[in-house]
Design a protein around this motif. Structure first.
Motif, PDB file in Angstrom:
ATOM      1  N   PHE A  78       0.821  -1.206   0.000  1.00 41.67           N
ATOM      2  CA  PHE A  78       0.000   0.000   0.000  1.00 41.67           C
ATOM      3  C   PHE A  78       0.860   1.263   0.000  1.00 41.67           C
ATOM      4  CE2 PHE A  78      -2.988  -2.792   2.704  1.00 41.67           C
ATOM      5  CZ  PHE A  78      -3.405  -3.467   1.572  1.00 41.67           C
ATOM      6  N   ILE A  79       0.187   2.362  -0.386  1.00 40.58           N
ATOM      7  CA  ILE A  79       0.864   3.661  -0.466  1.00 40.58           C
ATOM      8  C   ILE A  79       0.036   4.679   0.317  1.00 40.58           C
ATOM      9  CG2 ILE A  79       1.682   5.476  -2.028  1.00 40.58           C
ATOM     10  CD1 ILE A  79       1.588   3.242  -4.264  1.00 40.58           C
ATOM     11  N   ASP A  80       0.665   5.395   1.207  1.00 41.74           N
ATOM     12  CA  ASP A  80      -0.023   6.450   1.968  1.00 41.74           C
ATOM     13  C   ASP A  80       0.576   7.795   1.558  1.00 41.74           C
ATOM     14  OD1 ASP A  80      -1.067   8.229   3.820  1.00 41.74           O
ATOM     15  OD2 ASP A  80      -0.916   6.815   5.507  1.00 41.74           O
ATOM     16  N   THR A 119       5.570  -0.274  11.867  1.00 39.51           N
ATOM     17  CA  THR A 119       4.116  -0.214  12.059  1.00 39.51           C
ATOM     18  C   THR A 119       3.408  -0.010  10.723  1.00 39.51           C
ATOM     19  OG1 THR A 119       4.147   2.156  12.512  1.00 39.51           O
ATOM     20  CG2 THR A 119       4.314   0.708  14.407  1.00 39.51           C
ATOM     21  N   PHE A 120       4.015   0.769   9.849  1.00 40.88           N
ATOM     22  CA  PHE A 120       3.417   0.928   8.515  1.00 40.88           C
ATOM     23  C   PHE A 120       3.432  -0.404   7.758  1.00 40.88           C
ATOM     24  CE2 PHE A 120       4.046   5.604   8.814  1.00 40.88           C
ATOM     25  CZ  PHE A 120       2.816   6.008   8.326  1.00 40.88           C
ATOM     26  N   PHE A 159       1.726  -1.354   4.264  1.00 39.97           N
ATOM     27  CA  PHE A 159       2.271  -0.258   3.449  1.00 39.97           C
ATOM     28  C   PHE A 159       3.711  -0.544   3.039  1.00 39.97           C
ATOM     29  CE2 PHE A 159      -1.291   1.703   5.498  1.00 39.97           C
ATOM     30  CZ  PHE A 159      -1.806   2.506   4.496  1.00 39.97           C
ATOM     31  N   GLY A 160       4.054  -0.088   1.852  1.00 39.33           N
ATOM     32  CA  GLY A 160       5.414  -0.242   1.356  1.00 39.33           C
ATOM     33  C   GLY A 160       6.029   1.083   0.962  1.00 39.33           C
ATOM     34  N   LYS A 194      -1.688   0.591  12.134  1.00 43.44           N
ATOM     35  CA  LYS A 194      -2.230  -0.768  12.294  1.00 43.44           C
ATOM     36  C   LYS A 194      -3.759  -0.770  12.371  1.00 43.44           C
ATOM     37  CE  LYS A 194       1.468  -1.903  15.272  1.00 43.44           C
ATOM     38  NZ  LYS A 194       1.821  -2.467  16.556  1.00 43.44           N
ATOM     39  N   ASP A 195      -4.343   0.382  12.746  1.00 42.16           N
ATOM     40  CA  ASP A 195      -5.807   0.451  12.824  1.00 42.16           C
ATOM     41  C   ASP A 195      -6.458   0.612  11.455  1.00 42.16           C
ATOM     42  OD1 ASP A 195      -5.477   0.374  15.523  1.00 42.16           O
ATOM     43  OD2 ASP A 195      -5.741   2.535  15.838  1.00 42.16           O
ATOM     44  N   MET A 196      -5.631   0.803  10.441  1.00 48.39           N
ATOM     45  CA  MET A 196      -6.172   1.113   9.120  1.00 48.39           C
ATOM     46  C   MET A 196      -7.098   0.011   8.623  1.00 48.39           C
ATOM     47  SD  MET A 196      -5.906   0.581   5.605  1.00 48.39           S
ATOM     48  CE  MET A 196      -4.380  -0.256   5.274  1.00 48.39           C
TER      49      MET A 196
END
Lengths: 416, 491
Positions: free
Chosen positions: B13-15, B73-74, B79-80, B277-279
């Motif tokens: 994933f990407i944020d 955590t990401f 997420f990457g 982590k709540d995502m």
């Protein structure tokens, strides 16, 4: 008869072609109340002594409950003003109380542009001993105005010079900088923007009129203008209007000479006079505020009502569209249960652009619906807690009511 | 070679809205400019803007450092890659696109200046102006004008490195951190004035004005910051909570569904969550509120990559792209999804043992002529075993699984001593030998008889009922608003 947001016919026993007939038997119908001076729906204050570049329309808030409360008090239009911490405050927004509309739909299309000025203690930051901002004296306040208008004229010259160059010359020259402060001041000088000025003390009122006359324009409105009765003749000569409080006084030293006869005296001297609220709560009972000028000064009922309808409409240059019940004007009307200047009068229906935005029966229904839906949500939240999901403490989120004396310490705390 | 039979691979994933690896920014201690001495001039050292809230000269890539803990955590959330920037100022300078490995910054920064960042939050400046939303808008507006003017000058009368940076950054994707629907509309309008289409970071309440939001035509970065329920058991406490806060609590999870139903281009951010982590748990709420899984995946992968013009590097799985992907136990949005591994630029970060077998199920446990009902519940790696004594009581089994071997210890009835079993895996359970309470040796078998009962059907019913019972969006979104606006009639 109201159609397509306009008043189309006035009379008795008009031919029935309406979708709905509102029975007003035994009731009073008036034009909607217009509040010349409010800070609901997105008022606020920025910091610079000359804040003429800031625009209330950049922060209009359609979600302010005070819009609805205004409707409850029969208000249909209002000028949302910048605060009074600056000799030259921000550009105002003139709105209709279209409850539920998006922020951009609140503004009245085609209305003239206004700007807030302020005189007196607030602009010198008298309440703040540590203040270092110029101006610190009433002389300095005058200088701010003279500087700002002088600079604006210079700015205009620079641009005129550049614009008069041929295309080839322009190619070689550097363009002048576009400055939003000067642009706004220039709009005032060129009579494309009008001033409503927070004011109390006669000396300063005279000063500002003189500055305006020196620069060849007029002050449109003095707002608050609690010593207006002392300079009413001069205001009439200058052509300034007065938008005052009915009987607020002595809430600070510089308003100790305020008298409740102010509005009546100004009116009798031939000054276009209105009563405004400045305050979300007073904004809900401007009809009663207007009525006080019957008690203090003996205005006729009609004259008193005009203080909150036609007169503010004229001040805002909107009297061709609102302010009275007249064929062709906007269908901004209020149906009152009693004589509108009576303390018993309640708005039964407040109609803006031919749309019923407040209805006293519908309001009762909304209260019941709200109670029910709150109960439903509360049960659901308790269910969440019982299911072991995290909760947050029940905290209130109080809305700050803004008026002229408010200077916001931090960013405007917006709800959304 | 790693066998991934039965597993799924997704691009990681990407944020687009993080401050990962950027030093924490002190909030302004300026307090009220009306209570102390005003600060008229800027204090930034060097030849920068006349207003300290204009910080276009800042580049996240110049300060970025790998933060292994935060990256972890990401990664755990799948997420990457993130865009990271400094949350300071109305013009915040540029964001860097970085991957979430633990190599040096040189290797993790993949696009040093990937986007220009703006906001309606003045940040750390102690300068008095601007202080209000209209002040922020005015300063940004004047900066647009100044940049156009400054850029056009043949001879610069002075140096302003912030303005120069602003001008340079106009060719990048422009991200505006608006933070609420009303500010999304304000920022978009400002962009329209100057021919800029911002990518707008919202606040999670965009459903409250969906038509106007759609009309912006902007791509949105949307948080999953659903409020927790208010503790309203005490009726007087409950009075403190406004109706719109309550209603938003209920409707917030449907925000993404509402936006995606309108065909709005969406990216999802973890901003506003306690931890990335709540995502996933919140995103699953958004999916059960009506967002499609495909749209959810796109909003975490392809869309953010495209918005950053980085689709040749990240956001999908194609030859030539960075080896940024996650390995899961199947559908990533399924209720019990597990991310086993998160690979960043070809390096694996192991989150959960892939070979972990799932023992969950019902077993008939026969120990020396006695039959017990053995129930194993839970997730692979954290299975829990119980012996069901009757319909209402059960005893815990101390269970140890180690590859193909197993150990069970339990009390066959309350107050008795332990039965201790040791055994090995069989095609349909286990078998082995052990000692019962009296110390005698016995043989035992456990045979799988079926799955653990889950009331899935009932849950589905509940979900449907919940959906049907949602409150309505009202205009405006406060008490006394209405679901439909009244219209002009002929009166």
């Amino acid at each position: 008869m109201l159609e397509n947001g306009k008043i189309v016919r006035i009379g008795k026993n008009l031919p029935v072609s309406a979708e709905e007939i509102i029975d007003g038997t035994g009731k009073h119908l008036t034009a909607g109340i217009i509040d010349e001076h409010t800070h609901i729906a997105g008022g606020g204050n920025d910091v610079l002594a000359n804040s003429s570049m800031v625009r209330i329309s950049d922060q209009l808030n359609s979600e302010d409950i005070n819009i609805y409360r205004g409707l409850v008090g029969g208000v249909t239009a209002a000028q949302v003003l910048h605060g009074s911490a600056n000799p030259i405050g921000g550009q105002s927004a003139i709105i209709k109380l279209r409850w539920g509309a998006a922020p951009d739909q609140l503004k009245i299309n085609g209305a003239d542009e206004f700007i807030k000025f302020a005189l007196g203690e607030n602009v010198k930051r008298s309440g703040n001993d540590a203040s270092i901002r110029f101006p610190q004296s009433r002389m300095g306040v005058e200088q701010i105005y003279v500087d700002a208008f002088t600079n604006a004229r210079e700015y205009e010259k620079t641009w005129k010079k550049y614009n008069s160059l041929s295309a080839a010359e322009k190619g070689k020259a550097d363009k002048p900088r576009k400055d939003l402060v000067h642009e706004t001041m220039l709009e005032i000088l060129n009579k494309k923007r009008f001033i409503t000025c927070h004011s109390y003390v006669q000396s300063e009122i005279n000063m500002l009129m003189k500055v305006a006359e020196d620069f060849g324009f007029n002050i449109n409105t003095f707002t608050h203008i609690l010593e207006g009765y002392k300079v009413a003749d001069k205001m009439r000569e200058h052509g300034a209007a007065a938008s005052s409080f009915s009987d607020w006084w002595n809430y600070k030293w510089e308003v100790r000479y305020a008298i409740p006869y102010n509005a009546a005296i100004l009116h009798r001297e031939g000054v276009l006079t209105a009563i405004n609220s400045d305050d979300a709560n007073m904004g809900r009972r401007l009809n009663q505020e207007a009525a006080k000028s019957i008690k203090y000064g003996g205005l006729s009922e009609e004259e008193a009502l005009k203080l909150v309808t036609l007169n503010p409409a004229k001040m805002l240059h909107l009297d061709d569209r609102m302010g009275s019940i007249k064929t062709g004007k906007d269908a901004d009307v209020v149906l009152w249960t009693d004589h509108p200047l009576s303390v018993y009068a309640k708005a039964e229906k407040t109609i803006v652009d031919g749309i019923v935005y407040f209805d006293i029966d519908d309001d009762q229904q909304r209260r019941l619906d709200l109670q029910k839906d709150r109960a439903r949500l509360i049960q659901k939240m308790i269910g969440d807690k019982k299911a072991g999901r995290p909760t947050q403490p029940a905290a209130s989120r109080q809305q700050m009511l803004i008026h002229c004396e408010s200077v916001l310490g931090e960013e405007n705390h917006e709800m959304h | 070679m790693i066998s991934l039979a039965g597993k799924s691979i997704y691009p990681s994933f990407i944020d687009l809205h993080t401050t990962y690896g950027i030093p924490k920014q002190e909030r302004s201690r300026g307090g009220s400019p009306f209570g102390g001495a005003e600060q008229i001039e800027p204090t930034t050292k060097g030849a920068y803007n006349a207003n300290d809230a204009i910080k276009s000269h800042y580049h996240a890539s110049t300060e970025f450092n790998v933060d292994a803990k935060s990256a972890g955590t990401f990664r755990e959330a799948g997420f990457g890659t993130v865009a990271t920037f400094r949350e300071d100022g109305l013009a915040r300078g540029t964001a860097a696109l970085v991957t979430l490995g633990e190599n040096t910054a040189n290797e993790e920064v993949i696009i040093p200046r990937v986007a220009a960042e703006y906001s309606f939050n003045r940040g750390s400046t102690t300068q008095s102006y601007p202080r209000s939303m209209m002040g922020y808008a005015s300063l940004l507006r004047q900066t647009f004008l100044d940049a156009a003017w400054f850029g056009s000058l043949k001879e610069k009368p002075f140096t302003d490195q912030a303005l120069e940076a602003w001008i340079e950054q106009q060719s990048l994707p422009q991200i505006f951190d608006a933070g609420s629907w009303i500010n999304v509309l304000r920022a978009d309008k400002m962009g329209d004035e100057f021919g800029v289409q911002y990518i707008l970071k919202g606040g999670g309440n965009e459903y409250q004005r969906i038509q106007e939001i759609r009309a912006t035509g902007a791509a949105l970065i949307i948080p999953l910051n659903f409020p927790e329920a208010y503790d309203v058991e005490n009726p007087l406490d409950a009075e403190r909570v406004s109706y719109d806060d309550m209603l938003h609590w209920e409707l917030a999870p449907a925000n993404l569904a509402t936006l995606s139903n309108q065909g709005i281009t969406l990216a999802i951010t973890t901003d506003g969550l306690k931890t990335p982590k709540d995502m996933m748990s919140n995103l699953k709420k958004a999916i059960s509120a009506g967002m499609s899984k495909e749209e959810a995946l796109r909003a975490l992968t392809l869309t953010p990559a495209r918005l950053m013009h980085a689709e040749h590097l990240v956001g999908s799985l194609k030859p030539g792209m960075l080896a940024n992907f996650i390995i899961t136990n199947g559908d990533i949005f399924a209720e019990k999804s597990v991310i086993y591994e998160n690979w960043v630029q070809g390096l694996p970060y192991r989150l959960k043992e892939m070979s972990e077998s799932n023992h969950s199920g019902k077993y008939a446990l026969v120990v020396g002529g006695m039959t017990y009902e053995l129930n194993i519940e839970g997730e692979p790696g954290s299975n829990k075993a119980k012996i069901k004594l009757d319909d209402t009581t059960s005893v815990d089994v101390n269970a140890k699984w180690e590859k193909d071997l197993v150990n069970y210890t339990f009390k066959p009835a309350k107050g008795t001593d332990q039965i201790r079993l040791s055994g090995w895996k069989t095609p349909n359970g286990w078998q082995g030998t052990g000692q019962i309470v009296d110390g005698s040796w016995v043989n035992w078998t456990a045979t799988r008889t079926g799955d653990i009962d889950v009331n899935e059907a009932k849950k589905e019913d509940e979900k449907q009922a919940e959906k049907a019972n949602l409150g309505q969006v009202i205009y405006p979104f406060v008490a006394y608003g209405t679901p439909t606006m009244s219209k002009a009639k002929k009166y």
